[in-house]
Design an enzyme around this catalytic site. Structure first.
Site, PDB file in Angstrom:
ATOM      1  N   LYS A 171       4.773  -9.257   4.616  1.00  0.00           N
ATOM      2  CA  LYS A 171       3.375  -9.433   3.913  1.00  0.00           C
ATOM      3  C   LYS A 171       3.711  -9.996   2.763  1.00  0.00           C
ATOM      4  CE  LYS A 171       0.732  -7.699   7.247  1.00  0.00           C
ATOM      5  NZ  LYS A 171      -0.189  -8.606   7.737  1.00  0.00           N
ATOM      6  N   GLU A 224      -7.591  -6.070   1.791  1.00  0.00           N
ATOM      7  CA  GLU A 224      -7.824  -4.926   2.837  1.00  0.00           C
ATOM      8  C   GLU A 224      -6.489  -4.533   3.358  1.00  0.00           C
ATOM      9  OE1 GLU A 224      -7.731  -8.128   3.532  1.00  0.00           O
ATOM     10  OE2 GLU A 224      -6.270  -8.010   5.227  1.00  0.00           O
ATOM     11  N   SER A 284       9.347  -7.318  11.589  1.00  0.00           N
ATOM     12  CA  SER A 284       8.717  -7.831  10.260  1.00  0.00           C
ATOM     13  C   SER A 284       8.497  -6.722   9.163  1.00  0.00           C
ATOM     14  CB  SER A 284       7.267  -8.118  11.025  1.00  0.00           C
ATOM     15  OG  SER A 284       6.683  -6.704  11.836  1.00  0.00           O
TER      16      SER A 284
END
Lengths: 280, 403
Positions: B92, B114, B382
């Site tokens: 991210k 969010e 990830s």
């Protein structure tokens, strides 16, 4: 028949023309259909019409109402919990529309219409007596291909929003896609009452009206008779939503809910110079 | 690969995507699009972002041959792209740094985001702290409960975390609330959307910031495996950002099979999972036209996954287009399969994967046993699983009770 002033046809255009002829802004109350249930909504629609509404906006409840503040969100949640569907809302319109004689606009999100199918929705809405549709998360660019033609073909007005952030190009696109009226969002933000109007609002509305041939109604955040009066001096119509919805929330189940809504609507209609006592 | 539909409108991937937003956001979205298209191409911006990705976030991330896991399964060689080793613990940060830097260039002083699992929230909070911007993170209260550690991390990084109590109190509701904030404060605020979702230009912008994953993996494979392509690339798909970041480097190479893994939850009924490809239908949510989990009336359905980051009713529009064109495939892993894969990787390789990532691992494991040792499976690892320790303990305790 074309009504004087706006060159508009249809019941919405005629309602604005009548208001213009008596030199006042249209009073457009909003409630969420099915809050607390559709039976009560039918009574509230009658009460609003009797109290001087020129056009009534009915909210179609949606699970994820991103343009709504907490009051209307909670109303949508209650309406969905009571089993309200798009079909139920259309049924409410078909039972009420001719009886009250006031144009009805649906205020909705796009997904429930998409799920129904736009052609089917337009057909059902028109045959139920809906006069216009405002789809809050569907901008003109996304509406041009399917939505606008489907609704226009059935004589439904397509109402779009203009916001304080809309630039000249966007205002032009909205004007082109809209019939009936254009809905001006009084400030950046979601629906819900505010203690004060945005300072630039009145000037912005005056400028917008000079650019557009369609009537301009103003909503989002107008809750008191004083605010309605101030906005009514510069706009063709004033939408009041959350103030009424909050009353439904507080008084749902009470015997005097309908009476209280009638009084509140009457106050607002009177502030806009309407004559709610006259029979419609 | 079949070419993109030439009639596709701007902002669309074939028939999916678009810009379905309230009017207040339309001009700001156009402004964002212009800024992104202009600024992101500038050498100064690229250089600064690349520098931050290297020195602050820790790129390039290693490509790791999971030998013990591969040997145990007795089939294909499994390579893990170690995005879990990035600063803040997941891929991210690639997007968060890119968007926060863009916001700075656009003169926005306030950042909102969010978060579901909290990884995007932590990454955005870190990026905002680094660049000196005010930051507010919206998070469903159910997710705050199950990802408590990440809530505290965001607060320590100087962000305000706002609990969202509406609806299912998960990612979908956090996005609703972030959009409401953005509509209200759009003049001063940039919304750092965390996946390849939302109105155009978000899906393509977020994808572009994650392309580095696939680009690096391809280069590393060439060096470490002596060919720059895997036979199979696997990634989990919530919105689909880590998957698209990995897949994008191999889309034009027909030798590479690409599989995205959704959350199969506890069962196939609506409400028990977040598998949009098997249980969804076309609709519009959060600004984009895509596959959604919804009821017959177009109301958005509740979803379930043991992993907060996959617990969302819509999938990124580009994935649906890629599927339609036959380029990518999608499947799902259940809660139980993901938990099993979590334990397997932890024990055999000494890596705690995020529960989201564990869904991809569960699928990779299935294929590895069927493929020969000369085949290569590339898995996007990830995120790391420290945040999920409590969830796994809870799950195992409940499973223990049942057995």
């Amino acid at each position: 028949m074309s009504a004087p002033g706006f060159g508009a046809s249809g019941a919405i255009g005629e309602a604005f023309a009548r208001c213009k002829a008596s030199k006042r802004a249209a009073f457009i109350p909003y409630i969420t259909a099915g809050d607390p249930d559709l039976e009560t909504s039918a009574e509230l629609v009658r009460a609003l019409a009797g109290a001087g509404a020129d056009i009534i906006e009915l909210g179609v409840p949606f699970s994820d109402p991103i343009a709504d503040g907490p009051v209307n969100q909670a109303a949508a949640t209650r309406a969905l919990a009571s089993g309200t569907t798009l079909s139920g809302v259309l049924d409410l319109v078909s039972r009420s529309r001719d009886q009250v004689g006031v144009p009805i606009v649906l205020f909705t999100y796009f997904n429930p219409l998409h799920a129904r199918g736009l052609e089917v929705f337009a057909e059902q809405a028109a045959s139920s007596g809906v006069d216009g549709v405002l789809c809050v998360d569907l901008p003109p660019t996304e509406a041009a291909a399917d939505y606008v033609p489907a609704l226009r073909e059935r004589g439904l007005d397509t109402i779009f929003l203009v916001a304080p952030t809309s630039d000249r190009k966007r205002v032009g696109e909205v004007a082109e896609a809209s019939t009936g009226f254009v809905y001006y969002v009084s400030r950046t933000g979601v629906t819900g009452s505010r203690s004060e109007l945005a300072p630039e609002l009145l000037g912005d509305v005056k400028r917008l009206r000079r650019r557009l041939s369609l009537p301009v109604a103003v909503g989002f955040g107008i809750s008191t008779p004083d605010q309605a009066r101030a906005v009514g001096k510069v706009a063709d119509g004033v939408v009041v939503g959350s103030a009424l919805v909050r009353l439904v929330e507080e008084k749902a189940g009470d015997n005097d809910l309908v009476q209280l809504i009638r009084e509140k609507a009457r106050e607002l209609a009177t502030a806009l110079g309407g004559s709610p006592e006259e029979a419609r | 690969m079949p070419p993109a539909d030439p009639g596709s409108r701007p902002g669309y991937f074939g028939a999916y995507g678009g810009r379905f937003a309230p009017e207040t956001l339309m001009a700001p979205l156009a402004e964002l699009e212009r800024a992104y298209d202009k600024i992101s191409r500038k050498r100064r911006f690229r250089r600064r972002l690349d520098g931050l990705l290297r020195d602050f976030a820790g790129r390039p991330t290693p490509l790791y041959l999971a030998e013990r896991l591969s040997d145990e399964l007795g089939g294909a060689r499994i390579y893990l792209k170690r995005e879990d080793l990035l600063h803040t613990g997941a891929h991210k940060i690639n997007n968060a740094l890119g968007q926060v830097l863009l916001a700075l260039e656009m003169g926005k002083r306030r950042i909102i985001a969010e978060t579901g699992a909290g990884q995007h929230g932590v990454a955005t909070a870190a990026a905002a702290a680094l660049l000196g911007l005010e930051c507010v993170i919206y998070m469903g209260s159910e997710d705050m409960r199950r990802q408590r550690l990440n809530v505290e991390r965001m607060r320590l990084l100087g962000s305000e975390v706002v609990a969202v109590d509406a609806g299912s109190r998960t990612l979908k509701d956090a996005i609703n609330e972030a959009l409401r904030d953005w509509v209200t404060n759009v003049r001063t605020t940039h919304y750092v959307l965390g996946s390849v979702l939302g109105p155009d230009p978000f899906p393509r912008m977020v994808r572009d910031f994650h392309k580095v994953i696939g680009v690096e993996a391809k280069r590393q494979l060439k060096k470490q495996a002596r060919r720059d392509w895997p036979d199979l690339a696997v990634a989990c798909v919530g919105g689909g950002s880590n998957a698209i970041g990995l897949f994008s480097a191999f889309l034009d190479d027909p030798r590479v099979r690409l599989i995205g893994v959704e959350a199969g939850g506890t069962g196939p009924e609506l409400g028990e999972h977040a598998a949009r490809f098997s249980g969804g239908s076309l609709g519009v949510l959060h600004g984009t036209k895509t596959l959604l989990l919804q009821d017959a009336n177009g109301q958005i359905a509740a979803t379930h996954s043991v992993s907060a980051g996959l617990d969302y009713p819509a999938v990124g529009p580009e994935h649906v287009d890629l599927r339609d064109r036959g380029r990518t495939e999608y499947t799902s892993a259940t809660d139980a399969e993901a938990i099993a894969a979590f334990h397997q990787l932890s024990r055999i390789e000494g890596i705690l994967p995020a529960l989201e990532t564990a869904h991809a691992l569960a699928e990779a494991v299935k294929h590895a046993t069927r493929l020969s040792a000369d085949k290569i499976i590339l898995v996007n690892l990830s995120g790391r699983g420290d945040k999920d320790v409590e969830s796994v303990m809870e799950y195992d305790a409940r499973a223990g009770d049942r057995s």
